[in-house]
Design an enzyme around this catalytic site. Sequence first.
Site, mmCIF file in Angstrom:
data_model
loop_
_atom_site.group_PDB
_atom_site.id
_atom_site.type_symbol
_atom_site.label_atom_id
_atom_site.label_comp_id
_atom_site.label_asym_id
_atom_site.label_seq_id
_atom_site.Cartn_x
_atom_site.Cartn_y
_atom_site.Cartn_z
ATOM 1 N N ARG A 114 0.856 -1.180 0.000
ATOM 2 C CA ARG A 114 0.000 0.000 0.000
ATOM 3 C C ARG A 114 0.896 1.236 0.000
ATOM 4 O O ARG A 114 1.734 1.370 0.873
ATOM 5 C CB ARG A 114 -0.950 0.019 1.195
ATOM 6 C CG ARG A 114 -2.145 0.905 0.873
ATOM 7 C CD ARG A 114 -3.248 0.823 1.885
ATOM 8 N NE ARG A 114 -4.112 -0.322 1.735
ATOM 9 C CZ ARG A 114 -5.213 -0.488 2.471
ATOM 10 N NH1 ARG A 114 -5.562 0.411 3.354
ATOM 11 N NH2 ARG A 114 -5.965 -1.555 2.327
ATOM 12 N N SER A 137 -8.525 0.538 -0.494
ATOM 13 C CA SER A 137 -9.617 0.599 0.462
ATOM 14 C C SER A 137 -10.039 2.039 0.753
ATOM 15 O O SER A 137 -10.448 2.756 -0.145
ATOM 16 C CB SER A 137 -9.221 -0.134 1.740
ATOM 17 O OG SER A 137 -10.331 -0.265 2.578
ATOM 18 N N ASP A 147 -13.988 0.342 -1.100
ATOM 19 C CA ASP A 147 -13.906 -0.997 -1.710
ATOM 20 C C ASP A 147 -14.938 -1.951 -1.115
ATOM 21 O O ASP A 147 -14.888 -3.160 -1.341
ATOM 22 C CB ASP A 147 -12.489 -1.571 -1.605
ATOM 23 C CG ASP A 147 -12.077 -1.905 -0.181
ATOM 24 O OD1 ASP A 147 -12.572 -1.236 0.754
ATOM 25 O OD2 ASP A 147 -11.253 -2.827 0.014
ATOM 26 N N ASP A 152 -15.631 -3.315 1.714
ATOM 27 C CA ASP A 152 -15.420 -4.430 2.648
ATOM 28 C C ASP A 152 -15.721 -4.024 4.091
ATOM 29 O O ASP A 152 -15.700 -4.861 4.980
ATOM 30 C CB ASP A 152 -14.012 -5.043 2.518
ATOM 31 C CG ASP A 152 -12.885 -4.089 2.874
ATOM 32 O OD1 ASP A 152 -13.146 -2.883 3.072
ATOM 33 O OD2 ASP A 152 -11.730 -4.553 2.931
ATOM 34 N N ARG A 153 -16.042 -2.732 4.301
ATOM 35 C CA ARG A 153 -16.424 -2.286 5.652
ATOM 36 C C ARG A 153 -17.795 -1.647 5.619
ATOM 37 O O ARG A 153 -18.266 -1.209 4.573
ATOM 38 C CB ARG A 153 -15.435 -1.249 6.158
ATOM 39 C CG ARG A 153 -14.082 -1.858 6.358
ATOM 40 C CD ARG A 153 -13.092 -0.829 6.841
ATOM 41 N NE ARG A 153 -11.831 -1.530 6.996
ATOM 42 C CZ ARG A 153 -10.825 -1.118 7.729
ATOM 43 N NH1 ARG A 153 -10.931 0.012 8.363
ATOM 44 N NH2 ARG A 153 -9.742 -1.814 7.836
ATOM 45 N N THR A 206 -4.864 -8.833 15.743
ATOM 46 C CA THR A 206 -5.578 -7.779 15.023
ATOM 47 C C THR A 206 -5.508 -8.004 13.515
ATOM 48 O O THR A 206 -4.442 -8.281 12.988
ATOM 49 C CB THR A 206 -4.928 -6.417 15.328
ATOM 50 O OG1 THR A 206 -4.661 -6.372 16.721
ATOM 51 C CG2 THR A 206 -5.847 -5.290 14.957
ATOM 52 N N GLU A 243 -14.184 -7.123 13.626
ATOM 53 C CA GLU A 243 -13.179 -6.295 14.286
ATOM 54 C C GLU A 243 -13.733 -4.895 14.469
ATOM 55 O O GLU A 243 -14.602 -4.453 13.711
ATOM 56 C CB GLU A 243 -11.862 -6.266 13.510
ATOM 57 C CG GLU A 243 -11.938 -5.654 12.144
ATOM 58 C CD GLU A 243 -10.584 -5.609 11.427
ATOM 59 O OE1 GLU A 243 -9.602 -6.136 11.956
ATOM 60 O OE2 GLU A 243 -10.546 -5.036 10.337
ATOM 61 N N LYS A 271 -13.497 -9.633 5.618
ATOM 62 C CA LYS A 271 -14.596 -8.729 5.926
ATOM 63 C C LYS A 271 -15.361 -8.403 4.645
ATOM 64 O O LYS A 271 -14.766 -8.316 3.573
ATOM 65 C CB LYS A 271 -14.099 -7.482 6.631
ATOM 66 C CG LYS A 271 -12.963 -6.746 5.966
ATOM 67 C CD LYS A 271 -12.502 -5.611 6.870
ATOM 68 C CE LYS A 271 -11.408 -4.790 6.247
ATOM 69 N NZ LYS A 271 -10.091 -5.443 6.270
#
Length: 588
Positions: free
Chosen positions: A39, A141, A300, A302-303, A376, A400, A414
């Site tokens: 990233r 993300s 993206d 995923d959250r 985590t 999470e 996720k």
Amino acid sequence: YQQNPKTYAIVKQLLEEGNAGELQKYFGSRMEFGTAGLRAAMGAGISHMNDLTIIQTTQGFCRYLEKNFSDLKKRGVVIGFDARAHLSSGGSSKRFARLAANTFISQGVPVYLFSDIIPTPFVPYTVTHLKLCAGIMVTASHNPKQDNGYKVYWENGAQIISPHDKGISQAIEENQEPWPQAWDDKLIDSSPLLHDPYAMVNKEYFKDIQKQCFYRNINKETNLKFVHTSVHGVGHKFVQLAFKAFDLSPPFAVPEQKDPDPDFPTVKYPNPEEGKGVLTLSFALAEKDGARIILANDPDADRLAVAEKQESGEWKVFSGNELGALLGWWIFTCWKNNSRDTFAIKDVYMLSSTVSSKILRAIALKEGFHFEETLTGFKWMGNRAKQLMDQGKAVLFAFEEAIGYMCCPAVLDKDGVSAAVITAEMASFLATRNLSLSQQLKAVYDEYGFHITKASYFICHDPKVIKQLFDNLRNFDGKNTYPKSCGRFKVSGIRDLTTGYDSSQPDQKAILPTSKSSQMITFTFANGGVATMRTSGTEPKIKYYSELCAPPGNSDVEQLKKELDELVNALEKHFFQPEKNKLQRKTE
């Protein structure tokens, strides 16, 4: 001859100016390939995401996969991308995905390249569904707009964990010279090795998530209205399809944010974790259309962030821990009422990461299923879930606190699309009982004990200060002694996942894996409080997470909140020492 005129021009100009400092920034060190892949900002040089670094990374990854899978040329890999693009360097997620596909195809490896933008969870879904060797998602993300990323999944459908990151990193070092035709991505369009999984996944994924749909009749009838925002990312179309799959009326989409836009023009940061600032336009649309619930995906998808209008007219934005509590309660309740016959309760599991609320542990204790905590990050939960599933266990849910939820065993990561529609069904069901999400959250806490959490961070750009701060905690009262108290709060236990020490274990060794390269210490307090301090893998932050758990029946929430506030203040004052260490507070 230059392959990318834009990055070439950037470097050429720096050379002409003799700008050694900038050149050092661009070429001084290669991006590090870690468990989260890559990233970094898009731009020229080996420290940035660009055509060349994508080719080099993929060449290394390809060689590493060839070493690990004798049937790579039979099974192949999947590649997806989001809508990010960077005008000044010519980089874009789609271009990077095509270059990566070209690299694999040049070596005779079949590639399932999505023909259009997709949510990140579609990549792990496709790895599992088509039994592929690996997956790549080109996305950054919810990072700032100039960034991009390269996220890697293993054959088990979960993000890679060590030692794969080291192995891939090594292989990248060994394969830096671009292979012949590496830049010529037009070659893939005529290759028999190129497949497009877009239509198949858009059918199968929405079929699979319907296994989590339990109240179709309520969904058809509900008059609850929802607003959805995809924050200029990829989520719009897919959340609309998910609602359709559950027989829910489509949510109202925030018009200014529903189409993908790599400039994210209406938000400062495209991160729904930042709370109300990202939701300003959603609140306005909800007021206009009379919607009570807002569902927000990150770019993206995923959250998921969720907000609900309260009786007072105020909007409540749920924290990741609060939504985790609601979804955990809901998914267990649905399992209990609908499909108990296939698994005994002793074979049912839920997971969350060690810095997330322990509410699932309280529910598990009372209801008789298993709860496990992991390190985590979803890479740990995804890999652990797969292990458990391979042992014949049912993993119902994992979450999470950073608003990530895995509600569906078909995706071992996720997934903000399935989480959005499952939240909508839960809200519709509760509405038939005249309950709001907030009221149900209180009911969950009444039954299983209040779990109040508070998290924040300090920014620190000096690694030496960070190291000193943590060393200080390990040598608090003389050498190798941890703090016995924090202000007026007595410390009753310490777990240090940097060194592997855990005062609560008979042999004083921590059960969770340890990592010397990142800092993480968890303090347990005599009053039932827990606080973890850790460094971030992707940002210059020292984060903390705190929680106060009360046994069921202790309903003085205000008193508990006050106690937690005091504990956090003591933690900041005595353990962080922001003035002394010149730490910058999180600004709301």
